[in-house]
Design an enzyme around this catalytic site. Structure first.
Site, PDB file in Angstrom:
ATOM      1  N   THR A   1       0.829  -1.211   0.000  1.00 23.23           N
ATOM      2  CA  THR A   1       0.000   0.000   0.000  1.00 23.23           C
ATOM      3  C   THR A   1       0.862   1.260   0.000  1.00 23.23           C
ATOM      4  OG1 THR A   1      -1.646  -1.218   1.264  1.00 23.23           O
ATOM      5  CG2 THR A   1      -1.863   1.178   1.258  1.00 23.23           C
ATOM      6  N   VAL A   2       1.784   1.358   0.941  1.00 20.35           N
ATOM      7  CA  VAL A   2       2.565   2.591   1.090  1.00 20.35           C
ATOM      8  C   VAL A   2       3.619   2.694  -0.018  1.00 20.35           C
ATOM      9  CG1 VAL A   2       3.966   3.969   2.654  1.00 20.35           C
ATOM     10  CG2 VAL A   2       2.184   2.478   3.586  1.00 20.35           C
TER      11      VAL A   2
ATOM     12  N   ILE B   1      -0.987  13.019   8.688  1.00 21.51           N
ATOM     13  CA  ILE B   1      -0.927  14.227   9.535  1.00 21.51           C
ATOM     14  C   ILE B   1       0.538  14.535   9.863  1.00 21.51           C
ATOM     15  CG2 ILE B   1      -1.600  15.274  11.728  1.00 21.51           C
ATOM     16  CD1 ILE B   1      -3.952  13.361  11.876  1.00 21.51           C
TER      17      ILE B   1
ATOM     18  N   GLU C   1      -5.094  -4.832  10.391  1.00 20.24           N
ATOM     19  CA  GLU C   1      -3.785  -5.435  10.131  1.00 20.24           C
ATOM     20  C   GLU C   1      -3.962  -6.961  10.032  1.00 20.24           C
ATOM     21  OE1 GLU C   1      -0.791  -3.733  10.136  1.00 20.24           O
ATOM     22  OE2 GLU C   1      -1.474  -1.761  10.801  1.00 20.24           O
TER      23      GLU C   1
ATOM     24  N   LYS D   1       2.743   4.286  18.321  1.00 21.07           N
ATOM     25  CA  LYS D   1       2.748   5.683  17.854  1.00 21.07           C
ATOM     26  C   LYS D   1       2.878   6.642  19.040  1.00 21.07           C
ATOM     27  CE  LYS D   1      -0.142   4.344  13.920  1.00 21.07           C
ATOM     28  NZ  LYS D   1      -1.515   4.131  13.449  1.00 21.07           N
TER      29      LYS D   1
ATOM     30  N   GLY E   1      -3.699   4.681   4.688  1.00 19.73           N
ATOM     31  CA  GLY E   1      -4.074   4.622   3.275  1.00 19.73           C
ATOM     32  C   GLY E   1      -2.907   5.012   2.378  1.00 19.73           C
TER      33      GLY E   1
HETATM   34  P1  NAP Z   1       1.823  -4.021   2.870  1.00 19.77           P
HETATM   35  O1  NAP Z   1       0.779  -3.506   1.961  1.00 19.77           O
HETATM   36  O2  NAP Z   1       1.609  -5.305   3.554  1.00 19.77           O
HETATM   37  O3  NAP Z   1       3.197  -4.079   2.032  1.00 19.77           O
HETATM   38  C1  NAP Z   1       4.371  -4.594   2.572  1.00 19.77           C
HETATM   39  C2  NAP Z   1       5.388  -4.706   1.452  1.00 19.77           C
HETATM   40  O4  NAP Z   1       6.620  -5.139   1.990  1.00 19.77           O
HETATM   41  C3  NAP Z   1       4.978  -5.709   0.375  1.00 19.77           C
HETATM   42  O5  NAP Z   1       5.297  -5.220  -0.902  1.00 19.77           O
HETATM   43  C4  NAP Z   1       5.845  -6.924   0.687  1.00 19.77           C
HETATM   44  O6  NAP Z   1       6.184  -7.677  -0.441  1.00 19.77           O
HETATM   45  C5  NAP Z   1       7.076  -6.256   1.255  1.00 19.77           C
HETATM   46  N1  NAP Z   1       7.810  -7.121   2.156  1.00 19.77           N
HETATM   47  C6  NAP Z   1       7.399  -7.634   3.325  1.00 19.77           C
HETATM   48  N2  NAP Z   1       8.362  -8.409   3.859  1.00 19.77           N
HETATM   49  C7  NAP Z   1       9.391  -8.351   3.005  1.00 19.77           C
HETATM   50  C8  NAP Z   1      10.678  -8.958   2.971  1.00 19.77           C
HETATM   51  N3  NAP Z   1      11.079  -9.766   3.957  1.00 19.77           N
HETATM   52  N4  NAP Z   1      11.478  -8.685   1.937  1.00 19.77           N
HETATM   53  C9  NAP Z   1      11.102  -7.870   0.940  1.00 19.77           C
HETATM   54  N5  NAP Z   1       9.881  -7.286   0.905  1.00 19.77           N
HETATM   55  C10 NAP Z   1       9.058  -7.529   1.926  1.00 19.77           C
HETATM   56  O7  NAP Z   1       2.164  -2.956   4.013  1.00 19.77           O
HETATM   57  P2  NAP Z   1       1.839  -1.399   4.030  1.00 19.77           P
HETATM   58  O8  NAP Z   1       0.409  -1.218   4.448  1.00 19.77           O
HETATM   59  O9  NAP Z   1       2.299  -0.783   2.787  1.00 19.77           O
HETATM   60  O10 NAP Z   1       2.701  -0.918   5.279  1.00 19.77           O
HETATM   61  C11 NAP Z   1       4.091  -0.775   5.182  1.00 19.77           C
HETATM   62  C12 NAP Z   1       4.619  -0.086   6.436  1.00 19.77           C
HETATM   63  O11 NAP Z   1       3.990   1.176   6.562  1.00 19.77           O
HETATM   64  C13 NAP Z   1       4.340  -0.824   7.743  1.00 19.77           C
HETATM   65  O12 NAP Z   1       5.383  -0.587   8.647  1.00 19.77           O
HETATM   66  C14 NAP Z   1       3.056  -0.146   8.241  1.00 19.77           C
HETATM   67  O13 NAP Z   1       2.891  -0.236   9.634  1.00 19.77           O
HETATM   68  C15 NAP Z   1       3.341   1.276   7.823  1.00 19.77           C
HETATM   69  N6  NAP Z   1       2.147   2.095   7.679  1.00 19.77           N
HETATM   70  C16 NAP Z   1       1.143   1.682   6.871  1.00 19.77           C
HETATM   71  C17 NAP Z   1       0.030   2.495   6.716  1.00 19.77           C
HETATM   72  C18 NAP Z   1      -1.093   2.102   5.796  1.00 19.77           C
HETATM   73  O14 NAP Z   1      -2.050   2.859   5.697  1.00 19.77           O
HETATM   74  N7  NAP Z   1      -1.023   0.963   5.114  1.00 19.77           N
HETATM   75  C19 NAP Z   1      -0.068   3.710   7.421  1.00 19.77           C
HETATM   76  C20 NAP Z   1       1.017   4.108   8.227  1.00 19.77           C
HETATM   77  C21 NAP Z   1       2.116   3.290   8.350  1.00 19.77           C
HETATM   78  P3  NAP Z   1       5.061  -8.444  -1.324  1.00 19.77           P
HETATM   79  O15 NAP Z   1       4.204  -7.352  -1.910  1.00 19.77           O
HETATM   80  O16 NAP Z   1       5.844  -9.146  -2.375  1.00 19.77           O
HETATM   81  O17 NAP Z   1       4.334  -9.339  -0.389  1.00 19.77           O
HETATM   82  N1  HSE Z   2      -3.741  -0.041  11.272  1.00 26.14           N
HETATM   83  C1  HSE Z   2      -3.437   1.340  11.307  1.00 26.14           C
HETATM   84  C2  HSE Z   2      -4.718   2.119  11.574  1.00 26.14           C
HETATM   85  C3  HSE Z   2      -2.801   1.762   9.997  1.00 26.14           C
HETATM   86  O1  HSE Z   2      -5.818   1.546  11.528  1.00 26.14           O
HETATM   87  O2  HSE Z   2      -4.664   3.299  11.884  1.00 26.14           O
HETATM   88  C4  HSE Z   2      -2.063   3.044  10.103  1.00 26.14           C
HETATM   89  O3  HSE Z   2      -1.002   2.970  10.994  1.00 26.14           O
END
Ligand code: NAP
Ligand code: HSE
Length: 429
Positions: free
Chosen positions: A15-16, A139, A193, A208, A305
């Site tokens: 996603t990110v 934010i 999650e 956080k 998001g």
């Molecule tokens: P996600 O959609 O699950 O994506 C994770 C990515 O990391 C995927 O592309 C995955 O590969 C890759 N990955 C995981 N383990 C790996 C490894 N061992 N080697 C290489 N690649 C690896 O996660 P996300 O939602 O983008 O979140 C990423 C980070 O941002 C997390 O720390 C999360 O807490 C933080 N975050 C997310 C959000 C949000 O809204 N989603 C908001 C704030 C912070 P594959 O695609 O091949 O599986």
């Molecule tokens: N799981 C988190 C939330 C994603 O619902 O706010 C962003 O850190």
């Protein structure tokens, strides 16, 4: 353009990560105009190279191993958006710092567990770690604390920092649904999650809060000292009764430095329904910062998001491109104090809900238990009888948690209590 391009190595294409790719591609000219240099992605990494992703990655080198990505000679900034506080994220971040790269991460879990050691390593190597996206998504709260409010002594930091929990609580509130019904819907919609306890158990939001507390109070990150309670026990009955008394229930984080030490709590709380926090709906986040000079400021916006989180990642990348270099937690990591955790939280009014046997003297026995524990009653309501039972609601004057627990412990011996009472703190916001 005379300055050399800033070259990103992007680990994580979920996603990110894909959001970051899109901004780098869509706003290349705008970013170059604002920073005076190009910002480019040179290499990327994810687990599955064959996965169909919603972006053109053809111009980027592929690394299967994020550590190899982090240490490439053509990478200046390692952007870690994989997640997890051990494994690849930790190894690659440590390798990036050792290889002389700056780091931008959205990973609150990694920093909540290893923030101090990573910050020390980065500062010893003359590198920066930036993590705007890790707290409250889009934010700009890290920037607000480290820069905008740098001239203030921070008194208190509060916030609703997990969108999934606020989504569940507001749907329960607005639609009269049970926790389980909304939890199941949120899971089906992909809002939670992979391990939902990170969200509903308050752990993600606790991560956080611990990062904000470190910046706000100049203390080492101490996630282990955050008092954590999730939303799994919040019932629709409590949501309705709280509303009836002018309150809403939120998973609220509060950090403050008191005479008894650093207090960090992420627990369900009642807040006034007409306050900004009480009005917060759905997946939106809100952070309230209180400084001695500025007073109170309220930041509200999307906490998660693709777009909002990538927006925050790119703000950090752009700061690095512009040459802004600050210590990870706003002051050198070696100068952060080791916090003394407050053993008990600041006294507050409490909402107590219980069911009593409807017989003479029942309420008096409960009032006696409260009085003997030093807890004073502010308001009391008795709701429609259910057969031989009487649901009772009590709002106390300010009381310490220990005294509330002490009183509740005594309730059991009265012989008039049916089931377990519910106690929820009322936060003055
Ligand atoms: P996600 O959609 O699950 O994506 C994770 C990515 O990391 C995927 O592309 C995955 O590969 C890759 N990955 C995981 N383990 C790996 C490894 N061992 N080697 C290489 N690649 C690896 O996660 P996300 O939602 O983008 O979140 C990423 C980070 O941002 C997390 O720390 C999360 O807490 C933080 N975050 C997310 C959000 C949000 O809204 N989603 C908001 C704030 C912070 P594959 O695609 O091949 O599986
Ligand atoms: N799981 C988190 C939330 C994603 O619902 O706010 C962003 O850190």
């Amino acid at each position: 353009m005379s300055a050399a391009p800033l070259r990103l190595g992007l680990a994580g294409l979920g996603t990110v990560g894909i959001g970051v790719v899109k901004i780098v591609q869509r706003h290349a000219a705008l970013i170059a105009a604002r920073t005076g240099r190009e910002v480019v992605i040179t290499a990327v990494s994810a687990r599955d190279r064959s996965k169909n992703r919603d972006a053109d990655l053809s111009g980027y080198a592929w690394e299967t191993d994020p550590v190899a990505l982090a240490t490439r000679a053509d990478v200046d900034v390692f952007v870690e958006v994989m997640g997890g506080h051990e494994g690849a994220a930790r190894a690659a971040t440590e390798a990036a710092i050792a290889a002389g790269k700056d780091v931008v991460t959205a990973n609150k879990a990694l920093l909540a567990h290893h923030g101090q050691s990573l910050a020390l390593a980065a500062e010893a190597a003359g590198r920066v770690i930036r993590f705007e996206a890790a707290v409250a998504g889009g934010i700009p709260v890290i920037k607000a604390l480290t820069e905008g409010l740098a001239g203030n002594q921070i008194r208190r930091v509060m916030g609703v920092m997990n969108g999934s929990c606020n989504y569940i609580l507001t749907r329960m509130q607005n639609e009269g649904l049970s926790y389980q019904e909304v939890f199941d819907a949120a899971q089906q919609l992909g809002y939670l999650e992979a391990d939902p306890n990170l969200d509903v158990g308050g752990i993600d939001a606790g991560h956080k809060l611990s990062l904000l507390a470190a910046i706000a109070f100049g203390t080492r990150v101490s996630f282990d000292a955050v008092e954590l309670e999730g939303i799994g026990n919040v019932s629709i009955d409590d949501i309705r009764l709280a509303e009836d008394m002018g309150y809403r229930i939120k998973l609220l984080g509060v950090a403050q430095l008191t005479g008894r030490g650093l207090e960090q709590r992420m627990t369900p709380c009642l807040v006034p329904a007409d306050s900004p926090l009480g009005q917060l709906q759905g997946g939106t986040n809100m952070v309230v910062l209180e400084g001695d000079s500025v007073g109170q400021i309220v930041l509200r916006g999307p906490g998660a998001g693709e777009g909002p989180t990538a927006s925050a990642v790119m703000a950090d990348v752009i700061d690095i491109a512009r040459g802004l270099r600050l210590p990870t937690f706003g002051q050198p990591a070696a100068t952060l104090a080791t916090p003394v955790a407050a053993r008990t939280a600041t006294p507050a009014p409490w909402y107590l809900r219980m069911t009593l046997l409807d017989k003479p003297g029942a309420l008096a026995k409960i009032a006696t238990c409260l009085g003997e524990a030093g807890v004073s009653i502010d308001q009391m309501r008795q709701y429609g009888h259910q057969g031989a039972n009487a649901p009772v609601l009590i709002v106390t004057h300010k009381a310490a948690r220990d005294d509330i627990d002490h009183a509740i412990g005594r309730f059991a011996g009265t012989g008039v209590l049916v089931g377990a009472p519910v106690a929820i703190r009322i936060e003055e916001v």
